[in-house]
Design a protein around this motif. Sequence first.
Motif, PDB file in Angstrom:
ATOM      1  N   ASN A  86       0.823  -1.208   0.000  1.00  0.00           N
ATOM      2  CA  ASN A  86       0.000   0.000   0.000  1.00  0.00           C
ATOM      3  C   ASN A  86       0.861   1.263   0.000  1.00  0.00           C
ATOM      4  O   ASN A  86       0.643   2.168  -0.807  1.00  0.00           O
TER       5      ASN A  86
ATOM      6  N   GLY B 254     -11.240   1.234   4.032  1.00  0.00           N
ATOM      7  CA  GLY B 254     -10.754   2.159   3.006  1.00  0.00           C
ATOM      8  C   GLY B 254     -11.373   3.537   3.144  1.00  0.00           C
ATOM      9  O   GLY B 254     -10.700   4.556   2.956  1.00  0.00           O
TER      10      GLY B 254
ATOM     11  N   ASP C  63      -9.637   5.094   5.930  1.00  0.00           N
ATOM     12  CA  ASP C  63      -8.318   5.485   5.439  1.00  0.00           C
ATOM     13  C   ASP C  63      -8.405   6.820   4.699  1.00  0.00           C
ATOM     14  O   ASP C  63      -7.618   7.738   4.952  1.00  0.00           O
TER      15      ASP C  63
ATOM     16  N   TRP D  23      -4.957   1.316  -2.486  1.00  0.00           N
ATOM     17  CA  TRP D  23      -5.922   0.518  -1.717  1.00  0.00           C
ATOM     18  C   TRP D  23      -6.356  -0.704  -2.516  1.00  0.00           C
ATOM     19  O   TRP D  23      -6.378  -1.816  -1.983  1.00  0.00           O
TER      20      TRP D  23
END
Length: 139
Positions: free
Chosen positions: A29, A93, A96, A52
């Motif tokens: 990542n 995600g 994130d 991602w």
Amino acid sequence: MLEKCKLLYKKYEELILYVFFGGLTTLVNIVAFFVMDTLLEIHYLVANAAAWILSVLFAYVTNRTWVFKSKSRGVAAIAGEMALFVGGRVVSGAGDMLIMFVCIDLAHLPALLAKILSNVFVVIFNYIISKLVIFKNKK
């Protein structure tokens, strides 16, 4: 001493493997993000989304195969398992992305530092969701 280490490894094998492959997933990542953000100068949110996707694909294969040792077979079973996996990763995600936005646009932290900080949340959340939901009965 060696026998004690073997027993400890066996007891914590899943967690050890998750940390190892989680570390590799995090590396995938961060490296993908760095290449796209810094070297290719792609907008950090686009670079983050692409990183991602790559890390989720890598994580599914490693988690299914080595960490949780899924026994799901057949297209339908694997598709269902993968859908749960991706669904869990969509939630992390989104977290994130939110953390990246807050750290970079509001707190003005460097993008790579924000990415590393965000991954702490992601790794912990993903282990919990994988262990309790996605691969809970797959051993």
